[in-house]
Structure formats: C-alpha cells, structure tokens
Write a protein that holds these residues in place. Structure first.
Motif, PDB file in Angstrom:
ATOM      1  N   LEU A 157       2.672   5.807 -10.734  1.00 58.14           N
ATOM      2  CA  LEU A 157       2.820   6.156  -9.254  1.00 58.14           C
ATOM      3  C   LEU A 157       2.199   7.696  -9.058  1.00 58.14           C
ATOM      4  CD1 LEU A 157       3.973   5.786  -6.300  1.00 58.14           C
ATOM      5  CD2 LEU A 157       6.293   6.343  -7.290  1.00 58.14           C
ATOM      6  N   VAL A 158       2.763   8.601  -9.842  1.00 58.10           N
ATOM      7  CA  VAL A 158       2.376  10.050  -9.511  1.00 58.10           C
ATOM      8  C   VAL A 158       0.832  10.326  -9.788  1.00 58.10           C
ATOM      9  CG1 VAL A 158       4.531  10.949  -9.650  1.00 58.10           C
ATOM     10  CG2 VAL A 158       3.142  10.985 -11.650  1.00 58.10           C
ATOM     11  N   ASP A 159       0.461   9.503 -10.854  1.00 61.14           N
ATOM     12  CA  ASP A 159      -1.079   9.565 -11.243  1.00 61.14           C
ATOM     13  C   ASP A 159      -1.838   9.245 -10.036  1.00 61.14           C
ATOM     14  OD1 ASP A 159      -0.601  10.660 -13.664  1.00 61.14           O
ATOM     15  OD2 ASP A 159      -0.873   8.822 -14.863  1.00 61.14           O
ATOM     16  N   ASP A 160      -1.705   7.958  -9.405  1.00 64.44           N
ATOM     17  CA  ASP A 160      -2.260   7.445  -8.401  1.00 64.44           C
ATOM     18  C   ASP A 160      -2.021   8.614  -6.949  1.00 64.44           C
ATOM     19  OD1 ASP A 160      -2.903   5.230  -9.457  1.00 64.44           O
ATOM     20  OD2 ASP A 160      -1.443   3.841  -8.646  1.00 64.44           O
ATOM     21  N   LEU A 161      -0.865   9.225  -6.817  1.00 68.22           N
ATOM     22  CA  LEU A 161      -0.601  10.142  -5.710  1.00 68.22           C
ATOM     23  C   LEU A 161      -1.854  11.165  -5.890  1.00 68.22           C
ATOM     24  CD1 LEU A 161       3.100  10.026  -5.487  1.00 68.22           C
ATOM     25  CD2 LEU A 161       1.459   9.133  -3.871  1.00 68.22           C
ATOM     26  N   ARG A 162      -1.967  11.647  -7.419  1.00 71.30           N
ATOM     27  CA  ARG A 162      -2.638  13.030  -7.492  1.00 71.30           C
ATOM     28  C   ARG A 162      -4.291  12.487  -7.480  1.00 71.30           C
ATOM     29  NH1 ARG A 162      -0.641  16.223 -12.545  1.00 71.30           N
ATOM     30  NH2 ARG A 162      -1.597  17.929 -11.483  1.00 71.30           N
ATOM     31  N   LEU A 163      -4.472  11.275  -7.854  1.00 68.13           N
ATOM     32  CA  LEU A 163      -5.793  10.813  -7.416  1.00 68.13           C
ATOM     33  C   LEU A 163      -6.353  10.292  -6.242  1.00 68.13           C
ATOM     34  CD1 LEU A 163      -5.898   8.821 -10.876  1.00 68.13           C
ATOM     35  CD2 LEU A 163      -7.324  10.981 -10.346  1.00 68.13           C
ATOM     36  N   GLY A 164      -5.373  10.138  -5.158  1.00 66.52           N
ATOM     37  CA  GLY A 164      -5.617  10.281  -3.943  1.00 66.52           C
ATOM     38  C   GLY A 164      -5.788   8.700  -3.556  1.00 66.52           C
ATOM     39  N   ARG A 165      -5.144   7.805  -4.357  1.00 70.79           N
ATOM     40  CA  ARG A 165      -5.380   6.456  -4.254  1.00 70.79           C
ATOM     41  C   ARG A 165      -4.236   5.859  -3.088  1.00 70.79           C
ATOM     42  NH1 ARG A 165      -5.494   5.130 -10.553  1.00 70.79           N
ATOM     43  NH2 ARG A 165      -7.554   5.348 -10.990  1.00 70.79           N
ATOM     44  N   VAL A 167      -1.266   4.141  -1.961  1.00 70.32           N
ATOM     45  CA  VAL A 167       0.019   3.754  -2.605  1.00 70.32           C
ATOM     46  C   VAL A 167       0.930   3.042  -1.521  1.00 70.32           C
ATOM     47  CG1 VAL A 167       2.013   4.582  -3.723  1.00 70.32           C
ATOM     48  CG2 VAL A 167      -0.111   5.291  -4.529  1.00 70.32           C
ATOM     49  N   ALA A 168       1.566   1.918  -1.832  1.00 72.56           N
ATOM     50  CA  ALA A 168       2.491   1.263  -1.030  1.00 72.56           C
ATOM     51  C   ALA A 168       3.846   1.153  -1.486  1.00 72.56           C
ATOM     52  CB  ALA A 168       2.052  -0.080  -0.630  1.00 72.56           C
ATOM     53  N   PRO A 169       4.746   1.831  -0.533  1.00 71.15           N
ATOM     54  CA  PRO A 169       6.219   1.674  -1.028  1.00 71.15           C
ATOM     55  C   PRO A 169       6.681   0.154  -1.180  1.00 71.15           C
ATOM     56  CG  PRO A 169       5.959   2.933   0.987  1.00 71.15           C
ATOM     57  CD  PRO A 169       4.688   2.320   0.795  1.00 71.15           C
ATOM     58  N   THR A 170       7.888   0.036  -1.974  1.00 67.17           N
ATOM     59  CA  THR A 170       8.348  -1.107  -1.966  1.00 67.17           C
ATOM     60  C   THR A 170       8.928  -1.789  -0.946  1.00 67.17           C
ATOM     61  OG1 THR A 170       9.095  -0.294  -4.317  1.00 67.17           O
ATOM     62  CG2 THR A 170       9.804  -2.702  -3.777  1.00 67.17           C
ATOM     63  N   ARG A 171       9.576  -0.902  -0.024  1.00 68.37           N
ATOM     64  CA  ARG A 171      10.124  -1.499   1.096  1.00 68.37           C
ATOM     65  C   ARG A 171       9.749  -0.313   2.184  1.00 68.37           C
ATOM     66  NH1 ARG A 171      16.307  -1.647   0.605  1.00 68.37           N
ATOM     67  NH2 ARG A 171      15.781  -0.134  -1.221  1.00 68.37           N
ATOM     68  N   GLY A 172       8.576  -0.142   2.858  1.00 68.61           N
ATOM     69  CA  GLY A 172       8.111   0.423   3.807  1.00 68.61           C
ATOM     70  C   GLY A 172       6.879   0.161   4.383  1.00 68.61           C
ATOM     71  N   PRO A 173       6.137   0.870   4.975  1.00 69.75           N
ATOM     72  CA  PRO A 173       4.600   0.728   5.566  1.00 69.75           C
ATOM     73  C   PRO A 173       3.793   0.276   4.454  1.00 69.75           C
ATOM     74  CG  PRO A 173       5.106   3.206   5.631  1.00 69.75           C
ATOM     75  CD  PRO A 173       6.293   2.546   4.845  1.00 69.75           C
ATOM     76  N   ASP A 174       2.771  -0.279   5.004  1.00 70.84           N
ATOM     77  CA  ASP A 174       1.726  -0.637   4.412  1.00 70.84           C
ATOM     78  C   ASP A 174       1.012   0.336   3.428  1.00 70.84           C
ATOM     79  OD1 ASP A 174       2.146  -3.032   5.415  1.00 70.84           O
ATOM     80  OD2 ASP A 174       0.547  -3.081   6.926  1.00 70.84           O
ATOM     81  N   ARG A 175       0.989   1.569   3.976  1.00 68.28           N
ATOM     82  CA  ARG A 175       0.320   2.625   3.169  1.00 68.28           C
ATOM     83  C   ARG A 175       1.367   3.951   3.248  1.00 68.28           C
ATOM     84  NH1 ARG A 175      -2.355   6.603   4.995  1.00 68.28           N
ATOM     85  NH2 ARG A 175      -2.330   5.824   7.078  1.00 68.28           N
ATOM     86  N   LEU A 176       1.370   4.656   2.096  1.00 69.35           N
ATOM     87  CA  LEU A 176       2.206   5.864   2.263  1.00 69.35           C
ATOM     88  C   LEU A 176       1.577   6.917   3.094  1.00 69.35           C
ATOM     89  CD1 LEU A 176       4.872   6.811   0.818  1.00 69.35           C
ATOM     90  CD2 LEU A 176       3.455   7.844  -0.765  1.00 69.35           C
ATOM     91  N   CYS A 177       2.407   7.673   4.090  1.00 66.65           N
ATOM     92  CA  CYS A 177       1.867   8.851   4.703  1.00 66.65           C
ATOM     93  C   CYS A 177       2.244   9.970   4.005  1.00 66.65           C
ATOM     94  CB  CYS A 177       2.502   8.738   6.168  1.00 66.65           C
ATOM     95  SG  CYS A 177       4.227   8.810   6.466  1.00 66.65           S
TER      96      CYS A 177
END
Lengths: 235, 435
Positions: A157-165, A167-177
C-alpha cells in the motif's frame, strides 16, 4: 508573536469559505474546528498563518485558537505528507497484528512515529481505535478505511502511494484523495463522492446473512405474542 | 439462562439491499413513513411513546432515552437543541460507523422525529473526524433529505422547521463524553463539564439540549412505526429492545450481530463460528475497554444492563472484544492504559496523573522489570482514580487494570518472576494463529 498571514489572494479565497462555515452555526465560535480543518486543507498542517486566519475570522486571540488547535490530534503542527498512514495499535488491533504492521512500515519507510518520508509523500503515525474492530488489523490512509491488513499488504500500500498509483480504500470512495483534499471535506465542503464505494463490508453483514439463512427476523408488529404481563410478573 | 435467542435485524435489515444508503433505497423499505406518523402526533405523545418503549441510551450509559427528552424544562425561553453523538471512539466499539455507512437515513429520520418531539428546530450530528467516508455519507443523506422536504422549512408540510448540521470532530476520544462534546461543538477544547447542571437544563450554548447516541436515535423510527409493545417484545424487562453486538478479535466470524438485549456470549459465539480454530476463550470485554473484563466464567451472563452489572461489569456499547489464550493480559491492559493516558484531557488530576503513572508501572511489569508490590501500587492508583474525576474516562481507565488483576493476578506475577513476558505475541496475530 508571529505576524505571518496568508497572501492576499489566498486570504480572499479562504474568507469566502470561512463565511459559509460560520453561517452554519447559531454562534460563530462553533465554526472554529471546521475553520482549522479549512486552513489545514490549504497548507497540509495548521501553521501560524492558519491560526492567525482563524483568530481573525472569529474575533479570537491567536492564543485562544492555539489552545484549541493543540488539543486535537488531527490538526498537525508540522507539514504532513500527501498521504497520512495511521496504523491502529490500540489493544485489539495491536494483538491481531497492528504492532507487527506498524513495525514493518517504520522499517520499510525508514521513518519513526509521526514522521514523513523524505519525498514528502507518506507520513506514518500509530493511531487509536478507529471503530472498525471487526476488520482488524486496521490501517487508515487520509482517514479512509483499509481493512484486514497484514505487514505485506501495508508495505504494498505505501509503495503504491509513493509511486503515485491510484489506490482505493476497502470502504470508501473509488479513489483515495490527498490529505489536503480530505481536510477540505472535514471542513464541510462536499467533494461529491458520498455515494461512491461499498455500503457494507463483509463483517458488517455477517449477522444479517445468518439471520436470512435461518429465517430470523424481528417480531411482526401485527402478531406480537399475547398474554405477557407487561409488568413482567410472569417472568 | 436464556436459550434459543435469535437475531433481530432492524437497523441492519436493509444493509444487503441495493443502495440502502440512498433516500430511494431507504424509502423502498418503508423509510420516512414513521416521520409522517410522528408529525401527526403531539410532541409530548412521542416522548411518552419512547418512554413506554423502555429504550435506553445505546452509547454506553444506558440512561432511558424518553426520560432524557422529558427532562427539558418547559419554561426555559432559549432555543432547544438535539445533538447526536457520533463520536464513536470507545476501544472495541464499531457499530455506529457501519450503521452510518449503510443506513444513514435511519439516523436522519430519527433526528427529525426526535427534534419534533423535543420541540427543537436545530440539530447537530457530531461525527468523529477520523472516518472521512462516513462523514460524506451522512452529509449525502442530509442533503437528500433537505431536497425531498424531509428537513428544512415546513417539513412535509407540517409547519415544523428543522435544520441539521453535520459537524466533524478533530480527534479526541474525550469528546464522546456528552459535555466534552458540547464544549467541542462550541469551539473549545473538549473538556467535560461538572454536572449538574445537566445538558437538559444548560447544554449547548447554555440552552436546553438533548445529547443522544446514533443507535439510540436511529432506533426511534422503528418504535414509532411498530409501537412500544413491539420494542418491549424484544430484550428483557428492564433492558428492552434490540441492539448491535459487535464481535471482534479471536472469533471465527467477527462482525455485527443485531440481537435482543439479554443474549449471551455463548449464543453469540455459536453464531459467529466460535473462537478461532484450535484456540479457547481467555478474556473479553462486554462493552468496550472501559468495562471490566470477563472470562469464560461469564459465557452465560445475559448481556443486558442489569445482569452484566450484577456480574461486576457494564453492558457499555456491547463491544465484545474477544481474546484467546495466546493473548497476554498484561500487554492488553497496558495498551489500554496508554490509550487512556493519551486521551485524558488533563482537567482532573487523578486521571491525568494516575494514567501517566500506570503506564510506567504496567510497562515495567510487562518487560519483566516490575515487582509484586507494583500490583498493590496499581490498585492503589485505581483507588485514587475511581469516582474522583469529572467524567467516566477516569473510571473507565481503572476497569482493565482492576479486572485483569482480579482474574489474572498470577499472570502478572509470572512476568515478575520470569523477568519478562511469557507469551509469544506472534501467535495472537491473525496470521500467526494457526495451531
């Protein structure tokens, strides 16, 4: 005391938002918490400029605003990464693996508690119970739920965040803000995403599914059991 | 001993239906019918109805909801306020959040009915800040309700006006305490007030105020729709109705189980597939970390206010955190006390200082550096905490320490004698539990 203020253009823009926030409440001081979320949405943390802005809007001293800002843990006093990663280490999550997840992320990111990676992408913090214990161990990113994590899934998860991919939460919007965008929602401004995402995670439905399977329901109001002594004398 | 209790989904009954969180989805199962019924009744008749139902506060304290409504003074000229406590933060408690995510209109309808009943035209929903999508969902529901004439001016043509503000907190457990919540909502540090005066007399802006938990208010439409006798047909004589039982930890199927009050852990565990395979129950909280822990001795204790109280704990929020034999009770209690120390608002010395010192003592015991005298020290600190702070946070902090020493004194002593923790923490994790 700092005389720092926002540039005129920023100030003019935020003042429009501030007026709207203040207008929601019967008494204007009630707007202080949302106003602090608002200035955090501008800078990513609550700075001396942000505090001066809130004080000015509400006719308070900067000391009065600072006293409030420092009481609440969601207001950050230093710049925060685009993605704030909170690992629940309260007892239940810690026992279920939250401690291992937090240790793995510290090691993987090379930061300690309440620190941000050098690229400014990810801030790490251990957090208290986030009301998702049936999804333990829980990780929150920008206060969205990432349920049932493991050290491996959290590192990915944190790798994806750092790479700018995306990411969708388990229970949340379609894409992380981003952190700043999240703060703006907290200040009370809609991002139009309330209808996105799931309505119930699997554990939320566990009891209901069992009830359906076994035909269990609440009593039928038209066919209540009769003859019960309402004073409970028969029990 | 109760036997054969079955689940009674009411608030969760639509969670598996499409778009349950939308106005259209909610109306498809009869939603807002109760509001129409309520608006045709006298406000006082609604207060009487809720009193007759026996509904007790679902936020932990269990105070009768209708009585709370009835306490508002008739002669006070100030505006009246309804404040919904959606600051769900008690460790283990995880019922209001899924309810708001899947069925926020049950709360919004309850807010409208309750506001009408107490003659308030301004309500606030105070949601903890750390649940962003839940805040979006609740706001979405409120916006839909406004657009449909269910909130705002002249609700459903009744002449009743109601404004609802969804307010996000900013990270402070203490704001779940009702008077601290009010201070926070007024824009101050969230610190509890000395009671009396109670919020009914001097609450928000020193005006008459009702503060109710999400689940309490969300239960009101079903009572209006189905009647007080329907509600009392569930639960026990003094603990009427249904509620969420939230099972977490070392169970096969953790989750939300909506059941009549008075169900037992044995029954719930049976529904949840038991303790995870190859393990056995060691200890559990009946209602969050502030309620004294129970053990396998209490499997058949009916989970209602009276029975749990008689057995030495509190029903609290029905947050059943379940731990198997791989869990170190000293570590569990120590971590909870770190939480109370972190969340103490600092106003009352016994809580601020007591928790600070208990963290140090529990830490040294856990790491094998304590002595047997430390147990007396902990109990002495608890004695100075219990009943000596403005709010229940102080009392709550004493619960895990006193109860864990009561049931597991030898385990504390083992840490002292072995010079460290006898448990392998890896075995308690989700992935380390396979026997």
């Amino acid at each position: 005391m700092s005389t720092a203020t926002f540039p005129e253009e920023t100030r003019a823009r935020l003042e429009v938002d501030a007026k709207e926030i203040i207008g929601r409440y019967p008494r204007q001081r009630s707007a202080l918490l949302p106003l602090l979320h608002l200035v955090q949405s501008e800078e990513g943390f609550v700075s001396a400029k942000g505090i001066a802005f809130c004080a000015d809007q509400l006719g308070l001293t900067t000391a009065e605003v600072t006293a409030v800002a420092t009481f609440y843990t969601m207001y950050k006093r230093r710049p925060t990464g685009d993605f704030h990663v909170g690992v629940c280490t309260n007892t239940l999550c810690a026992v279920m693996g939250g401690d291992e997840i937090f240790a793995a992320l510290k090691d993987h990111l090379g930061v300690g508690n309440d620190e941000t990676t050098e690229d400014g992408r990810v801030s790490l913090e251990h957090i208290e119970c986030n009301a998702a214990c049936d999804f333990a161990p829980v990780v929150m990113v920008n206060w969205e739920f990432f349920d049932n994590q493991t050290p491996e899934s959290a590192k990915r998860l944190v790798d994806d965040l750092r790479l700018g991919r995306d990411v969708a939460p388990t229970r949340g919007p379609d894409r992380l803000c981003t952190w700043k965008e999240a703060s703006r929602v907290l200040a009370g401004f809609s991002d139009g995403r309330g209808a996105e995402g799931t309505q119930a995670g699997e554990p939320s439905l566990t009891g209901l599914r069992l009830a359906r399977e076994r035909g269990w329901t609440a009593p039928d109001p038209d066919r209540l059991p009769v003859g019960d002594d309402p004073e409970g004398g028969a029990a | 001993m109760s036997t054969g209790t079955t689940l009674t989904p009411v608030l969760s009954d639509n969670w598996d239906r499409p778009e349950s969180f939308t106005l259209e989805g909610y109306r498809a199962t009869g939603g807002y019918g109760a509001l129409r019924t309520a608006l045709g009744m006298e406000p006082d008749a609604l207060v009487d109805l809720v009193k007759a139902s026996g509904l007790r506060g679902r936020g932990g304290a269990g105070f009768p909801t209708g009585m709370k409504w009835g306490f508002l003074p008739k002669d006070n000229p100030n505006p009246r306020y309804l404040v919904v406590n959606a600051d769900e933060s008690e460790p283990g408690t995880c019922k209001d959040i899924p309810l708001l995510l899947a069925n926020p209109h049950a709360l919004v309808e309850g807010v409208a009915i309750a506001s009408y009943a107490i003659r308030s035209s301004q309500a606030f929903i105070y949601v903890r800040g750390e649940v962003l999508h839940v805040i979006r969902r609740v706001r979405h529901a409120v916006e839909e309700a406004y657009a449909a004439g269910l909130l705002g001016k002249d609700v459903l043509g009744s002449g009743f006006d109601l404004d609802v503000v969804v307010h996000a907190g900013a990270g402070a457990y203490i704001c779940g305490e009702e008077t601290a919540l009010l201070d926070s909502l007024e824009g101050y540090r969230g610190q509890p007030r000395l009671k009396p005066p109670f919020p009914a007399v001097a609450g928000l802006y020193a005006s008459p105020t009702v503060v109710n938990n999400v689940e309490s208010i969300a239960s009101v439409p079903s009572i209006v729709a189905n009647g007080a006798e329907w509600f009392t047909a569930m639960g026990t004589e003094k603990s009427a109705g249904f509620g969420f039982f939230s099972l977490s930890g070392h169970v096969t199927r953790p989750g939300q189980y909506e059941a009549p009050l008075g169900i037992t852990l044995r029954e719930l565990l049976d529904m949840a597939g038991g303790i995870r395979a190859g393990h056995r129950l060691k200890f559990w909280t009946p209602g969050g970390s502030s309620t004294p822990i129970f053990t396998d001795e209490h499997l058949d204790t009916p989970l209602d206010f009276e029975s749990v109280g008689a057995a030495g704990s509190m029903l609290g929020t029905r947050a059943l955190q379940i731990f198997d034999e791989t869990t170190c009770v000293v570590r569990a209690a120590g971590r909870w006390i770190q939480f109370y120390a972190h969340e103490s608002c600092g106003k009352c010395t016994p809580c601020r200082e007591g928790n600070f010192w208990m963290v140090q003592v529990l830490d040294r015991i856990e790491h094998g550096e304590g002595t047997e005298a430390d147990l007396d020290k902990l109990l002495d600190i608890c004695d100075n905490l219990l009943g000596r702070s403005f709010c229940a946070l102080g009392d709550g902090a004493a619960s895990p320490v006193m109860s864990s020493i009561k049931y597991f004194r030898q385990e504390y002593i083992d840490h002292v004698e072995r010079g460290g923790c006898p448990f392998d923490h890896a075995k308690s994790t989700v992935w380390g539990g396979t026997a």
